[in-house]
Motif scaffolding. Structure first.
Motif, PDB file in Angstrom:
ATOM      1  N   MET A   1      41.465  16.893  94.073  1.00 35.03           N
ATOM      2  CA  MET A   1      40.975  17.699  92.960  1.00 35.03           C
ATOM      3  C   MET A   1      41.972  18.817  92.669  1.00 35.03           C
ATOM      4  SD  MET A   1      37.437  19.862  92.574  1.00 35.03           S
ATOM      5  CE  MET A   1      37.850  20.916  93.945  1.00 35.03           C
ATOM      6  N   LYS A   2      42.299  18.994  91.388  1.00 33.03           N
ATOM      7  CA  LYS A   2      43.223  20.062  91.022  1.00 33.03           C
ATOM      8  C   LYS A   2      42.951  20.532  89.594  1.00 33.03           C
ATOM      9  CE  LYS A   2      46.835  16.880  89.441  1.00 33.03           C
ATOM     10  NZ  LYS A   2      48.255  16.484  89.572  1.00 33.03           N
ATOM     11  N   ILE A   3      43.505  21.693  89.268  1.00 29.67           N
ATOM     12  CA  ILE A   3      43.423  22.219  87.905  1.00 29.67           C
ATOM     13  C   ILE A   3      44.650  21.727  87.141  1.00 29.67           C
ATOM     14  CG2 ILE A   3      43.406  24.291  86.480  1.00 29.67           C
ATOM     15  CD1 ILE A   3      41.999  25.737  88.781  1.00 29.67           C
ATOM     16  N   LYS A   4      44.424  21.000  86.053  1.00 29.83           N
ATOM     17  CA  LYS A   4      45.517  20.419  85.294  1.00 29.83           C
ATOM     18  C   LYS A   4      46.080  21.373  84.243  1.00 29.83           C
ATOM     19  CE  LYS A   4      44.646  16.175  83.951  1.00 29.83           C
ATOM     20  NZ  LYS A   4      43.890  15.054  83.336  1.00 29.83           N
ATOM     21  N   LYS A   5      45.213  22.244  83.709  1.00 34.37           N
ATOM     22  CA  LYS A   5      45.650  23.153  82.644  1.00 34.37           C
ATOM     23  C   LYS A   5      44.755  24.377  82.630  1.00 34.37           C
ATOM     24  CE  LYS A   5      44.822  22.096  78.281  1.00 34.37           C
ATOM     25  NZ  LYS A   5      44.851  21.540  76.908  1.00 34.37           N
ATOM     26  N   VAL A   6      45.312  25.512  82.220  1.00 30.77           N
ATOM     27  CA  VAL A   6      44.541  26.755  82.114  1.00 30.77           C
ATOM     28  C   VAL A   6      44.777  27.370  80.734  1.00 30.77           C
ATOM     29  CG1 VAL A   6      44.219  29.101  82.990  1.00 30.77           C
ATOM     30  CG2 VAL A   6      44.651  27.229  84.591  1.00 30.77           C
ATOM     31  N   ASP A   7      43.697  27.676  80.014  1.00 30.90           N
ATOM     32  CA  ASP A   7      43.778  28.418  78.757  1.00 30.90           C
ATOM     33  C   ASP A   7      43.199  29.811  78.985  1.00 30.90           C
ATOM     34  OD1 ASP A   7      44.644  26.090  77.490  1.00 30.90           O
ATOM     35  OD2 ASP A   7      42.597  25.478  77.020  1.00 30.90           O
ATOM     36  N   ALA A   8      43.803  30.815  78.412  1.00 32.13           N
ATOM     37  CA  ALA A   8      43.295  32.184  78.552  1.00 32.13           C
ATOM     38  C   ALA A   8      43.227  32.849  77.183  1.00 32.13           C
ATOM     39  CB  ALA A   8      44.184  32.997  79.494  1.00 32.13           C
ATOM     40  N   GLY A   9      42.225  33.680  76.981  1.00 34.83           N
ATOM     41  CA  GLY A   9      42.096  34.395  75.716  1.00 34.83           C
ATOM     42  C   GLY A   9      40.785  35.145  75.633  1.00 34.83           C
ATOM     43  N   ILE A  10      40.410  35.493  74.420  1.00 34.98           N
ATOM     44  CA  ILE A  10      39.160  36.216  74.171  1.00 34.98           C
ATOM     45  C   ILE A  10      38.177  35.258  73.520  1.00 34.98           C
ATOM     46  CG2 ILE A  10      38.103  38.101  72.861  1.00 34.98           C
ATOM     47  CD1 ILE A  10      40.761  39.613  73.185  1.00 34.98           C
ATOM     48  N   HIS A  11      36.990  35.153  74.097  1.00 34.24           N
ATOM     49  CA  HIS A  11      35.976  34.239  73.573  1.00 34.24           C
ATOM     50  C   HIS A  11      35.207  34.878  72.426  1.00 34.24           C
ATOM     51  CE1 HIS A  11      31.826  32.227  74.131  1.00 34.24           C
ATOM     52  NE2 HIS A  11      32.545  31.530  73.281  1.00 34.24           N
ATOM     53  N   THR A  12      34.553  35.982  72.690  1.00 40.89           N
ATOM     54  CA  THR A  12      33.813  36.709  71.650  1.00 40.89           C
ATOM     55  C   THR A  12      34.084  38.197  71.795  1.00 40.89           C
ATOM     56  OG1 THR A  12      31.845  36.821  73.065  1.00 40.89           O
ATOM     57  CG2 THR A  12      31.935  35.030  71.462  1.00 40.89           C
ATOM     58  N   LEU A  13      33.773  38.930  70.734  1.00 43.08           N
ATOM     59  CA  LEU A  13      33.856  40.384  70.757  1.00 43.08           C
ATOM     60  C   LEU A  13      32.688  40.929  69.947  1.00 43.08           C
ATOM     61  CD1 LEU A  13      35.183  41.521  67.758  1.00 43.08           C
ATOM     62  CD2 LEU A  13      37.033  40.105  68.655  1.00 43.08           C
ATOM     63  N   GLU A  14      32.374  42.190  70.174  1.00 41.18           N
ATOM     64  CA  GLU A  14      31.268  42.813  69.434  1.00 41.18           C
ATOM     65  C   GLU A  14      31.749  44.098  68.786  1.00 41.18           C
ATOM     66  OE1 GLU A  14      26.604  44.218  69.932  1.00 41.18           O
ATOM     67  OE2 GLU A  14      27.895  44.142  71.706  1.00 41.18           O
ATOM     68  N   LEU A  15      31.527  44.197  67.474  1.00 38.66           N
ATOM     69  CA  LEU A  15      31.761  45.424  66.734  1.00 38.66           C
ATOM     70  C   LEU A  15      30.408  46.056  66.443  1.00 38.66           C
ATOM     71  CD1 LEU A  15      34.472  44.181  64.192  1.00 38.66           C
ATOM     72  CD2 LEU A  15      34.839  45.429  66.321  1.00 38.66           C
ATOM     73  N   TYR A  16      30.357  47.384  66.492  1.00 40.04           N
ATOM     74  CA  TYR A  16      29.058  48.060  66.371  1.00 40.04           C
ATOM     75  C   TYR A  16      29.097  49.088  65.256  1.00 40.04           C
ATOM     76  CZ  TYR A  16      24.511  49.587  68.093  1.00 40.04           C
ATOM     77  OH  TYR A  16      23.172  49.855  68.204  1.00 40.04           O
ATOM     78  N   ALA A  17      28.117  48.999  64.356  1.00 40.51           N
ATOM     79  CA  ALA A  17      27.939  49.992  63.292  1.00 40.51           C
ATOM     80  C   ALA A  17      27.020  51.090  63.815  1.00 40.51           C
ATOM     81  CB  ALA A  17      27.345  49.335  62.052  1.00 40.51           C
ATOM     82  N   LEU A  18      27.576  52.280  64.002  1.00 36.34           N
ATOM     83  CA  LEU A  18      26.839  53.383  64.625  1.00 36.34           C
ATOM     84  C   LEU A  18      26.186  54.299  63.599  1.00 36.34           C
ATOM     85  CD1 LEU A  18      29.681  54.383  67.112  1.00 36.34           C
ATOM     86  CD2 LEU A  18      27.564  53.251  67.766  1.00 36.34           C
TER      87      LEU A  18
END
Length: 363
Positions: A1-18
């Motif tokens: 068993m091994k890791i063949k590939k790795v992706d990295a990044g941002i999945h979601t973000l939240e902006l807030y109206a205050l």
């Protein structure tokens, strides 16, 4: 068993109206209710203070959470899947790599969302109460997709996460069903949520899995950082713009995840079955005192909630207070190439390498 590939990044973000008024927030909620039913997340007995969820714009990669209170500041959280918002045809596993141009386009799309919500003081001239640039980045999800080989058992790997050593301020979270819990591990504090889950299973559950991914083994590891946490961990300033914050977050995906993996798995020895782990301890040349403590730790970890609770019991049982004693035990596990977190007795796997080591070799 091994890791063949790795992706990295941002999945979601939240902006807030205050700092919206009660009536402004109510106007947004009425607008959303006309588009699709709202789900109540929290409310008081009089339904005056309440938090709602809207998936009216879900197909565009946006969820909305209005927060309304009669005696506090009101606001609306805009939870965004950046890739889906910018490209409706993107892959459901694609992660966001921010650029100056993509962040500009993101804010342009958010501006249209604010108009949809009727956050305007003059609808005729379309003057917004709050501009996209004034929205506060309140959360970002730093994410890795680990593409495993076909012989990987993701359920077993997720179980290893559930048996890990939780940081002191974290609690384990259960999913809605035992089946979902087998495919997803969640632990959270007030400002951080750590998740490890079978992404393909998750997509199939919602009927969103493309044909080309149906037989893939993809483990997604995700750390959701709320504003207080990412400002501190990423050394950001509150006045930094969206691109600066997201680009620093993107560069920090592995350092942040590695930090939590080291805390969850303080020992990087190979995960083996309980019987094999005990056999290696018994047949070693270690002192009887160290063998007794290691065997106790393995047994309590295997039978209990996880390594963190097993450590507490071991410290009490053997009157241990010096962290150097615990570190010495971890060193002993490392030398024997075993781990206090063991595999299921009926596992199809005989061993699983350290997750940390596998990722480091793959990135």
């Amino acid at each position: 068993m091994k890791i063949k590939k790795v992706d990295a990044g941002i999945h979601t973000l939240e902006l807030y109206a205050l700092r919206l008024t009660y009536s402004q927030c109510q106007k947004c909620m009425d607008t959303l209710a006309d588009l699709a039913p709202l789900k109540v997340l929290r409310r008081d007995p009089y339904n005056i203070d309440r938090t709602l969820l809207s998936n009216a714009l879900g197909s565009s990669g946006i969820r909305l959470i209005p927060w309304q209170s009669h005696d506090c500041s009101n606001g609306i959280g805009i939870i965004i899947n950046p890739n889906l918002l910018l490209d409706c045809n993107c892959s459901p596993i694609q992660l966001f790599d921010p650029s100056w141009k993509s962040c500009e386009r993101l804010l342009e799309q958010v501006e249209e969302v604010l108009h949809t919500l009727k956050l305007e003081d003059d609808p005729f001239h379309r003057n917004l109460i709050v501009s996209p640039e004034e929205l506060s980045l309140s959360q970002m999800d730093l994410t890795m997709n680990l593409w495993f080989s076909k012989d990987a058992d993701l359920v077993e790997i997720i179980r290893l996460f559930s048996k890990g050593n939780l940081p002191r301020s974290f609690d384990r979270q259960s999913c809605s069903t035992p089946e979902e819990t087998r495919h997803c591990f969640i632990a959270s504090s007030q400002t951080v949520t750590f998740k490890a889950y079978d992404k393909v299973y998750d997509l199939k559950r919602y009927g969103r899995c493309p044909f080309e991914l149906e037989h893939k083994k993809i483990l997604r590891i995700e750390v959701s950082l709320k504003r207080k946490s990412f400002l501190e961990k990423l050394e950001l300033d509150r006045g930094d713009d969206l691109y600066t914050m997201l680009s620093v977050g993107h560069r920090s995906v592995w350092p942040v995840l590695e930090n939590y993996l080291e805390r969850l798995f303080p020992c990087s020895g190979t995960h083996r079955t309980y019987q094999e782990t005990i056999r290696r301890i018994d047949s070693s040349s270690l002192s009887e005192k160290k063998k007794e403590r290691m065997t106790y730790l393995v047994a309590k970890t295997s039978a209990g909630t996880g390594l963190d609770t097993a450590l507490k019991k071991m410290k009490k049982e053997f009157s241990l207070s010096d962290y150097r004693t615990i570190d010495a035990l971890y060193d002993a596990f490392e030398k024997l190439d075993i781990n206090p977190i063991t595999l299921c007795n009926n596992s199809d796997l005989s061993e699983v390498p350290s997750i940390r080591k596998m990722i480091k070799k793959s990135i």
